[in-house]
Design an enzyme around this catalytic site. Structure first.
Site, PDB file in Angstrom:
ATOM      1  N   GLU A   1      -7.757  22.931 -41.122  1.00 45.54           N
ATOM      2  CA  GLU A   1      -9.195  23.120 -40.898  1.00 45.54           C
ATOM      3  C   GLU A   1      -9.981  21.832 -41.101  1.00 45.54           C
ATOM      4  OE1 GLU A   1     -10.531  26.302 -43.431  1.00 45.54           O
ATOM      5  OE2 GLU A   1      -9.497  25.533 -45.179  1.00 45.54           O
TER       6      GLU A   1
ATOM      7  N   ASN B   1     -13.072  27.918 -37.988  1.00 47.46           N
ATOM      8  CA  ASN B   1     -14.470  27.849 -38.450  1.00 47.46           C
ATOM      9  C   ASN B   1     -14.757  26.486 -39.081  1.00 47.46           C
ATOM     10  OD1 ASN B   1     -14.192  30.530 -37.846  1.00 47.46           O
ATOM     11  ND2 ASN B   1     -14.054  31.194 -39.963  1.00 47.46           N
ATOM     12  N   ASP B   2     -13.860  26.085 -39.972  1.00 44.43           N
ATOM     13  CA  ASP B   2     -14.066  24.791 -40.613  1.00 44.43           C
ATOM     14  C   ASP B   2     -13.621  23.644 -39.725  1.00 44.43           C
ATOM     15  OD1 ASP B   2     -15.352  25.154 -43.095  1.00 44.43           O
ATOM     16  OD2 ASP B   2     -13.571  26.202 -43.807  1.00 44.43           O
TER      17      ASP B   2
ATOM     18  N   ARG C   1      -8.965  36.335 -48.270  1.00 43.28           N
ATOM     19  CA  ARG C   1      -9.869  35.318 -48.843  1.00 43.28           C
ATOM     20  C   ARG C   1     -10.048  35.626 -50.331  1.00 43.28           C
ATOM     21  NH1 ARG C   1     -12.563  35.683 -43.429  1.00 43.28           N
ATOM     22  NH2 ARG C   1     -12.845  33.558 -42.695  1.00 43.28           N
TER      23      ARG C   1
ATOM     24  N   ARG D   1      -4.621  33.579 -49.571  1.00 43.99           N
ATOM     25  CA  ARG D   1      -5.105  32.199 -49.616  1.00 43.99           C
ATOM     26  C   ARG D   1      -5.603  31.891 -51.014  1.00 43.99           C
ATOM     27  NH1 ARG D   1      -9.941  30.287 -45.809  1.00 43.99           N
ATOM     28  NH2 ARG D   1     -11.189  31.494 -47.262  1.00 43.99           N
TER      29      ARG D   1
ATOM     30  N   ARG E   1     -21.729  24.627 -40.834  1.00 46.03           N
ATOM     31  CA  ARG E   1     -21.631  25.945 -40.176  1.00 46.03           C
ATOM     32  C   ARG E   1     -22.658  26.940 -40.677  1.00 46.03           C
ATOM     33  NH1 ARG E   1     -15.831  27.896 -42.786  1.00 46.03           N
ATOM     34  NH2 ARG E   1     -16.474  30.028 -42.409  1.00 46.03           N
TER      35      ARG E   1
ATOM     36  N   HIS F   1     -20.299  32.162 -44.106  1.00 41.86           N
ATOM     37  CA  HIS F   1     -19.496  33.242 -44.686  1.00 41.86           C
ATOM     38  C   HIS F   1     -20.280  34.548 -44.768  1.00 41.86           C
ATOM     39  CE1 HIS F   1     -16.836  29.893 -45.587  1.00 41.86           C
ATOM     40  NE2 HIS F   1     -15.895  30.805 -45.429  1.00 41.86           N
TER      41      HIS F   1
ATOM     42  N   CYS G   1      -6.571  31.829 -37.835  1.00 44.36           N
ATOM     43  CA  CYS G   1      -7.260  32.858 -38.625  1.00 44.36           C
ATOM     44  C   CYS G   1      -8.770  32.669 -38.649  1.00 44.36           C
ATOM     45  CB  CYS G   1      -6.697  32.935 -40.036  1.00 44.36           C
ATOM     46  SG  CYS G   1      -6.975  31.426 -40.979  1.00 44.36           S
TER      47      CYS G   1
HETATM   48  C1  PEP Z   1     -11.771  28.960 -41.271  1.00 44.10           C
HETATM   49  O1  PEP Z   1     -12.304  27.953 -41.771  1.00 44.10           O
HETATM   50  O2  PEP Z   1     -11.618  29.113 -40.051  1.00 44.10           O
HETATM   51  C2  PEP Z   1     -11.308  30.058 -42.139  1.00 44.10           C
HETATM   52  C3  PEP Z   1     -10.608  31.054 -41.660  1.00 44.10           C
HETATM   53  O3  PEP Z   1     -11.654  30.020 -43.455  1.00 44.10           O
HETATM   54  P1  PEP Z   1     -13.119  30.337 -43.996  1.00 44.10           P
HETATM   55  O4  PEP Z   1     -13.916  30.922 -42.861  1.00 44.10           O
HETATM   56  O5  PEP Z   1     -12.977  31.275 -45.122  1.00 44.10           O
HETATM   57  O6  PEP Z   1     -13.621  29.000 -44.397  1.00 44.10           O
HETATM   58 MG    MG Z   2     -12.120  27.597 -43.866  1.00 38.20          MG
END
Ligand code: PEP
Ligand code: MG
Length: 593
Positions: A449, A472-473, A309, A346, A483, A202, A520
């Site tokens: 995710e 991402n997750d 977020r 979210r 990550r 993040h 996203c």
């Molecule tokens: C993701 O996991 O792709 C996402 C958009 O949420 P975050 O990056 O805030 O975990």
């Molecule tokens: Mg996420």
């Protein structure tokens, strides 16, 4: 001598500036320039804080019990001596007078300089005095906070902050927490480097949203770089060049100018609708962290917010979380600014690398929690804090009367949780009705995710109106790769066939069931995946506002029907990236790069 340090590129572009080294424990120290007219006052503020600490330490000395006397008094004497030593007090004053740094920044800069000298000492006793020095500086910084006068929360206007003629500055730290990154959005840095961190941590995501060049996972950077060194951050290649030669510097200055020109060219696409060559309109939404980002969404030409977020509202709060009213104001601000465009809020995604304020007790909890990414995160945390969750749901529902709000839930994995979620939403609505407060029945979406959610999509979609794929997750949980951990970042692979198949399946299944689907995660804002996602049938992308124009440029040149024919081949390949690369050169009208 010029040195190169290699890390992971996380935010594109080139930054050239003087290094400001910041120890992790002090990253939340405010960094801002003091106006020329206020320099004397800032020096006095520093002096007053130092005097306060001298008084405190002297008083402590008087209170030392008889039995612990000699040792403790000697220690306090060392602290008092350090406090009054010229290498700290006079040198710190110079950072303020010559550089116009605020007192906290000047102190932490000087601490880094002296700490290095301690590290190099042969004598173990003297080396150990570094800890004393750190304690003394912490005390003075705390005293500065108590004295007030820090203008960080009310920064002077931009023109005054860019104090005349100063060199640009880049931040170098061992690590920066996402919450600390938020503070840097209002500060003076034009780039940053950290020793640790992954491409999609993040911290890296916030850097991309700031659109400043950044390199993470540069392992030794904060040890190799010294305070005030000139450095180049190449955010495209993931390279940091310390003390570059004049030729290298000139080359990078040229590249900086090229990047600026490209940005200006992309800017012209702001009002162009995003439509593929084969005529599909594509919805380009923006990801935001704070209400103040709303203007950037509009400036980028995005047609709504695909991911707010909300957890960033919960950080840097000194333990006091935002209540219903404060959240209602924050969400309403965005909804009103977007004037009818959709705003997808979210629910809070606390946990893993996004912790609430790091009080010692919380840090202990995190430390004892061996796998925070697999722990009480996101919807799991929200359901475990029903009061907090109720406040957030009511705030979101109330904000919906000002425009078009959609509610998005992170890390959905179990139907049991979904049922509890629906109950919580119904409870929040009933409470609003009982209070005669207006709300609208907003659309409710699930983040996809966790692989479990992707695999059981039809069951989930009985409860949700739309889905948003958090790549991402999804990558993290599909491949079991943290990550945020640079040690395994080479295995964090968006091109992994399992990841691509889950994304393709989710898009196809959601569309078959007549539900809206968006992406996203960072893949949506990465031009390397635009053709692929369009070929999978994706028609809604959400990304940092700064990415919108480059993705639009790509979309305008893609025939999605052509890519659609190759999706199975790519997803079924052992190495999809290689297959995709070959196809890129073969597909008519491919956009290259
Ligand atoms: C993701 O996991 O792709 C996402 C958009 O949420 P975050 O990056 O805030 O975990
Ligand atoms: Mg996420």
């Amino acid at each position: 001598m010029s040195i190169q340090v290699f890390g992971l590129p996380v935010s594109r572009g080139v930054a050239i500036g003087r290094a400001v080294l910041v120890a992790s424990s002090r990253v939340d120290v405010a960094h801002y320039y003091v106006e020329a007219a206020m320099i004397d006052a800032e020096v006095r503020r520093l002096g007053a804080a130092r005097d306060l600490v001298v008084q405190e330490l002297t008083a402590l000395k008087g209170d030392v019990p008889e039995d612990a006397h000699d040792e403790l008094v000697a220690l306090l004497d060392v602290h008092l001596m350090l406090l009054q030593d010229d290498s700290l007090s006079e040198a710190t004053r110079q950072w303020i007078v010559e550089r116009h740094y605020n007192a906290e920044w000047a102190l932490s800069s000087q601490l880094e300089v002296i700490a290095r000298q301690f590290d190099e000492m042969e004598d173990e006793y003297l080396r150990d005095r570094k800890a004393d020095l750190e304690q003394v500086v912490e005390r003075v910084i705390t005293a500065l906070g108590r004295l007030g006068g820090d203008s960080f929360d009310n920064p002077p206007p931009q023109g005054q902050r860019d104090f005349a003629g100063e060199d640009p500055l880049v931040l170098v730290a061992n690590d920066i927490a996402p919450a600390d990154m938020l503070k840097f959005r209002r500060s003076v840095f034009t780039g940053f480097v950290t020793d640790v961190g992954g491409r999609n941590s993040h911290t890296a995501i916030v850097a991309r949203s700031m659109d400043i060049p950044a390199v993470v996972g540069a392992r030794e950077a904060s040890r190799i770089v010294t305070q005030d060194d000139w450095i180049i951050i190449d955010g495209d290649a993931g390279v940091v060049i310390v003390n570059p030669s004049p030729i290298v510097l000139e080359e990078y200055r040229f590249r900086q100018r090229q990047v600026e020109l490209e940005r200006a060219r992309l800017d012209r696409l702001r009002h162009t609708p995003a439509v593929t060559l084969d005529g599909h309109p594509i919805e380009l939404l923006a990801n935001i962290e704070l209400p103040s980002d709303a203007q950037a969404v509009l400036d980028a030409g995005a047609v709504g917010v695909g991911l707010f977020r909300s957890e960033f509202l919960f950080m840097n709060r000194a333990g006091r979380l935002p209540g219903e009213e404060e959240q209602y104001e924050a969400y309403s601000k965005v909804v009103k600014a977007l004037a009818g465009l959709p705003v997808t809020i979210r629910t809070v995604d606390i946990g893993a690398d996004k912790q609430l304020d790091r009080t010692p007790q919380q840090m202990e909890r995190v430390d004892h929690n061996l796998n925070p990414a697999l722990g009480l995160r996101a919807i799991r945390w929200s359901l475990s804090e029903p009061e907090m969750f109720g406040e957030q749901l009511r705030a979101i529902l109330r904000a919906s009367v000002h425009g078009k709000v959609r509610l998005l839930v992170p890390m959905v994995a179990q139907l049991r949780e979904v049922r509890l979620l629906i109950e919580a939403i119904e409870r929040a609505k009933a409470q609003l009705r009982a209070r005669a407060q207006a709300y609208v029945d907003v659309a409710i979406g699930a983040m996809i995710e966790v692989p479990a959610a992707a695999l059981m999509l039809p069951s989930l979609l009985k409860y949700f109106d739309f889905v948003s794929i958090g790549t991402n997750d999804l990558i993290q949980y599909t491949l079991a790769i943290d990550r945020a951990d640079e040690a395994v970042s080479h295995l964090y692979d968006p091109w992994h066939p399992a990841v691509l198949r889950l994304i393709a399946q989710t898009i196809a299944k959601a569309q078959e069931l007549g539900k809206e689907v968006s992406v996203c995660g960072e893949m949506a804002g990465d031009p390397a995946f635009t053709e692929l996602l369009l070929g999978m049938g994706l028609r809604s992308f959400s990304m940092h506002p700064t990415q919108v124009s480059s993705i639009k440029k790509r979309i305008l040149r893609v025939d999605s029907s052509v890519w659609n024919k190759h999706i199975d081949l790519i997803c079924e390949a052992d190495d999809p990236q290689v297959t995709y690369g070959r196809l890129q050169t073969a597909v008519p009208g491919h956009v290259g790069g």
